[in-house]
Design a protein around this motif. Structure first.
Motif, PDB file in Angstrom:
ATOM      1  N   LYS A  43      24.329  59.195   9.367  1.00 18.47           N
ATOM      2  CA  LYS A  43      25.509  59.962  10.076  1.00 18.47           C
ATOM      3  C   LYS A  43      25.915  61.216   9.395  1.00 18.47           C
ATOM      4  N   VAL A  56      12.583  61.287   9.830  1.00 18.28           N
ATOM      5  CA  VAL A  56      13.148  60.385  11.168  1.00 18.28           C
ATOM      6  C   VAL A  56      14.275  59.665  10.687  1.00 18.28           C
ATOM      7  N   TYR A  57      14.725  59.176   9.551  1.00 16.99           N
ATOM      8  CA  TYR A  57      15.784  58.507   8.999  1.00 16.99           C
ATOM      9  C   TYR A  57      17.041  59.240   9.250  1.00 16.99           C
ATOM     10  N   ARG A 103      17.454  61.918  11.221  1.00 19.30           N
ATOM     11  CA  ARG A 103      17.679  62.169  12.703  1.00 19.30           C
ATOM     12  C   ARG A 103      18.392  60.994  13.480  1.00 19.30           C
ATOM     13  N   SER A 104      17.994  59.919  13.323  1.00 18.58           N
ATOM     14  CA  SER A 104      18.101  58.557  14.096  1.00 18.58           C
ATOM     15  C   SER A 104      19.292  57.799  13.444  1.00 18.58           C
ATOM     16  N   ARG A 105      19.158  57.571  12.165  1.00 18.36           N
ATOM     17  CA  ARG A 105      20.208  56.620  11.504  1.00 18.36           C
ATOM     18  C   ARG A 105      21.339  57.188  10.634  1.00 18.36           C
ATOM     19  N   ASN A 144       7.175  58.283  14.433  1.00 15.33           N
ATOM     20  CA  ASN A 144       7.952  57.336  14.608  1.00 15.33           C
ATOM     21  C   ASN A 144       7.526  55.870  14.086  1.00 15.33           C
ATOM     22  N   ARG A 198      25.407  64.660   9.006  1.00 17.01           N
ATOM     23  CA  ARG A 198      24.869  65.812   9.485  1.00 17.01           C
ATOM     24  C   ARG A 198      24.231  67.063   8.728  1.00 17.01           C
ATOM     25  N   GLN A 235      24.262  68.256  18.391  1.00 17.91           N
ATOM     26  CA  GLN A 235      23.331  67.853  19.466  1.00 17.91           C
ATOM     27  C   GLN A 235      22.693  69.069  19.983  1.00 17.91           C
TER      28      GLN A 235
END
Length: 265
Positions: A227, A220-221, A223-225, A159, A229, A246
């Motif tokens: 939209k 990481v980008y 997964r977290s930022r 991270n 999917r 989810q």
């Protein structure tokens, strides 16, 4: 009041996007500077090598014993010239979806094609190899894509935390060498291919896909930022389209790359 809030949120999102773009531009500039320095370094080495070749071919070239002495001195100084004995092809042809850990996708397969030009009888070099269960493979990241390297890197799973490059599996390292322990399946001379080049059938392909998705191969980008999917990756001769929810991942389509035939939906 709601319109004002929406405008504020929109401005905040734009500011975040601008900040990310500035960071990306800064990183691109750093990569470009590093590439220019590496290019100059390689050009200098190439000119030195060409000069040495020209001197060795001249009538006043040094006798062979002296050349052997120079070779030995070069080895003592760490100057090594290697010749590739072969090239590896695996069921992962692109970066997306490739597991970071070798034990995640057990059914995955790869082939090591020995170069015919290394030996006069290349098949002789493989005699007795099938008596072993595993082999050590020392390889070069010849498609690394980056000529530069840094002392500290940011592994995807930390991270954003910076650690020393030698404590990671980063391919961007001074000598771009890698070492892997591979299970030896078989030693063959024929090149007959089934529908899958490496996997043995649909069951192994399904197990390999489950192994890849269980480790969530997204960055990481994403997964977290991000939209979006949807995620795409290539396994053997198939393109896989999946969707991450989810705590789960759903395979939407598996499509052969070569013949364009859909295997499942």
């Amino acid at each position: 009041m709601s319109a004002t809030c929406n405008c504020t949120e929109h401005v905040n999102k734009l500011n975040q996007q601008i900040s990310v773009m500035r960071k990306e531009i800064k990183n691109l500039r750093q990569l470009l500077d590093s590439a220019v320095r590496s290019h100059r370094k390689h050009m200098t080495s190439l000119q030195s090598a060409l000069t040495h070749i020209g001197q060795s071919r001249s009538p006043k070239s040094q006798p062979r014993p002296q050349a052997e002495l120079e070779t030995r001195n070069s080895l003592e100084k760490g100057t090594i010239q290697t010749v590739p004995i072969g090239y590896i092809s695996s069921c992962f042809s692109v970066k997306n979806g490739t597991p970071r850990q070798p034990t995640i996708c057990g059914p995955s397969r790869a082939t090591l094609q020995i170069q015919q030009s290394v030996f006069n009888n290349p098949e002789h070099s493989l005699v007795g190899l099938d008596n072993y269960s595993h082999v050590w493979v020392i390889f070069l990241f010849h498609k690394n894509g980056h000529l530069s390297y840094k002392a500290k890197v940011k592994p995807p799973r930390l991270n954003g935390q910076r650690v020393g490059v030698y404590s990671t599996r980063s391919p961007h390292r001074p000598n771009a060498l890698g070492l892997t322990l591979a299970k030896l399946d078989r030693v063959t001379e024929s090149h007959d291919r089934p529908r899958f080049r490496f996997l043995r059938g649909p069951k192994e392909a399904a197990a390999a896909i489950r192994g890849v998705l269980s480790a969530d191969p997204r960055s990481v980008y994403r997964r977290s930022r991000c939209k979006d999917r949807l995620f795409f990756f290539t396994l053997d001769t198939a393109d896989i389209t999946c969707w991450f929810g989810q705590g789960f991942a759903e395979v939407l389509r598996v499509r052969l790359v070569a013949v364009g035939k859909e295997l499942a939906s």
